[in-house]
Scaffold this active site. Structure first.
Site, PDB file in Angstrom:
ATOM      1  N   ASP A  58      41.680  -5.244 -19.660  1.00 44.04           N
ATOM      2  CA  ASP A  58      41.976  -4.070 -18.841  1.00 44.04           C
ATOM      3  C   ASP A  58      42.793  -3.047 -19.639  1.00 44.04           C
ATOM      4  O   ASP A  58      43.586  -3.405 -20.517  1.00 44.04           O
ATOM      5  CB  ASP A  58      42.780  -4.536 -17.619  1.00 44.04           C
ATOM      6  CG  ASP A  58      42.904  -3.468 -16.562  1.00 44.04           C
ATOM      7  OD1 ASP A  58      42.112  -2.511 -16.585  1.00 44.04           O
ATOM      8  OD2 ASP A  58      43.786  -3.597 -15.695  1.00 44.04           O
ATOM      9  N   GLU A 116      37.654  -2.508 -21.065  1.00 40.49           N
ATOM     10  CA  GLU A 116      37.741  -1.455 -20.054  1.00 40.49           C
ATOM     11  C   GLU A 116      38.613  -0.370 -20.679  1.00 40.49           C
ATOM     12  O   GLU A 116      39.835  -0.486 -20.737  1.00 40.49           O
ATOM     13  CB  GLU A 116      38.351  -1.993 -18.758  1.00 40.49           C
ATOM     14  CG  GLU A 116      38.316  -1.009 -17.591  1.00 40.49           C
ATOM     15  CD  GLU A 116      39.548  -0.143 -17.498  1.00 40.49           C
ATOM     16  OE1 GLU A 116      39.396   1.075 -17.259  1.00 40.49           O
ATOM     17  OE2 GLU A 116      40.664  -0.659 -17.658  1.00 40.49           O
TER      18      GLU A 116
END
Length: 353
Positions: A57, A100
């Site tokens: 992330d 991401e």
């Protein structure tokens, strides 16, 4: 681990870079023991639990200080990513490593030996944001937004992109994918079917979060199971069967995936129908061609001339507006045919030469 022994051992001691925008502490990647701890944690999930892969992330917050390009690159963060990904690939060659990353930092999916970060895939955040905002807009506004759906192909081949309709898009008041579609309840289903036909024809690997496949209306909640009971409603059951058919068709037709990252695998057939909201493109593999055509307006588009060069005929593979479909063969005259497109619809045609 914060302030573990009363001091900043794992995190930065400085407040200007010590905490992220989410309130969590930032690891200090310049310290060997911190890198070792994180690398061991990543390896643990792959080694002991046999995970298929890892998605990292907010990678932009590792690449740049606080995720801010104006602050410059965090070379320690970049070095950590390269070292970890290289090690994980050595230990688990089959594992998928996915970033991401909302930045335009180059080489995210390039091999570490070539100076990249070593990820297999990067989430295409631009595609996701543009596509969902387009389908949330009323048809009259889509004419001005037309090229939100063509822009992704201008940068697509810079990385190995993955198209994400993920958990992030169905939580925190954002509404589920079906809910996002413009209009009333009944009008959302044909648009969602057309959206998924567009997604599965677009180059790049696909991610579709749980519940999306049967048109869940409630946002995802980790404390509850999915609302399986809505499959007793015919419209949701039909949508679920459509998604199963689409997944099966995708897996059986290499033109939809074999040349995802090869520019020869995609060609626009028509991307200048701003008034009619029609899009058409072709996907190719070594032995197969598929033409995908869409009408994202709320009106029937009569008399549309579809041109597919070097084709003799078209066979319908799947259509979003029909619960069941038969293979219809359409002859091409000088590579052209005239078709009628229902509102909010999409079709795949097998191109036969």
């Amino acid at each position: 681990l914060w302030n573990y022994d009363g001091t900043a051992i794992y995190e930065y001691p400085h407040s200007d870079v010590g905490r992220s925008e989410w309130g969590s502490c930032n690891f200090m990647h310049s310290r060997g023991e911190v890198r070792s701890f994180l690398q061991s944690a990543a390896n643990y999930w792959l080694e002991e639990f046999h995970f298929d892969g890892l998605r990292m992330d907010a990678v932009s917050n590792l690449i740049y200080w606080q995720g801010d390009t104006a602050r410059g690159e965090n070379r320690n963060g970049i070095g950590f990513l390269q070292e970890m990904n290289r090690g994980l690939k050595n230990l688990h060659p089959e594992a998928l490593l996915i970033a991401e990353d909302s930045s335009t930092y180059p080489g995210v999916t390039k091999a570490v030996t070539d100076g990249g970060l070593g990820f297999d895939y990067k989430w295409d955040m631009g595609w996701m944001n543009d596509t969902l905002s387009y389908f949330q807009a009323p048809p009259a506004e889509r004419k001005q937004r037309y090229h939100q759906l063509t822009f992704s192909m201008q940068y697509f081949y810079k990385e190995h992109y993955l198209l994400p309709l993920s958990h992030d898009e169905v939580v925190h008041g954002k509404a589920t994918i079906l809910q996002k579609m413009y209009g009333d309840y009944e009008g959302k289903f044909p648009q969602a079917r057309a959206l998924y036909l567009y997604m599965f024809a677009h180059p790049g690997k696909k991610l579709n979060f749980m519940g999306n496949e049967f048109g869940q209306l409630r946002e995802w909640d980790e404390k509850r199971q999915q609302d399986w009971e809505i499959l007793s409603y015919p419209v949701h059951d039909a949508f679920h069967r459509f998604m199963m058919d689409l997944n099966k068709l995708y897996s059986e037709n290499p033109a939809l995936y074999e040349m995802d990252y090869d520019p020869e695998g995609f060609r626009w057939l028509d991307c200048h129908q701003e008034e009619r909201l029609i899009y058409a493109f072709e996907r190719r593999s070594g032995k197969q061609r598929i033409a995908a055509v869409f009408n994202f307006s709320d009106e029937v588009q009569e008399g549309y001339v579809l041109e597919v060069k070097e084709g003799a005929s078209l066979s319908l593979l799947i259509s979003s507006e029909m619960e069941s479909w038969e293979k219809q063969k359409i002859p091409l005259k000088e590579g052209k045919t005239v078709i009628s497109l229902p509102p909010y619809s999409g079709r795949y045609y097998l191109v036969e030469e």
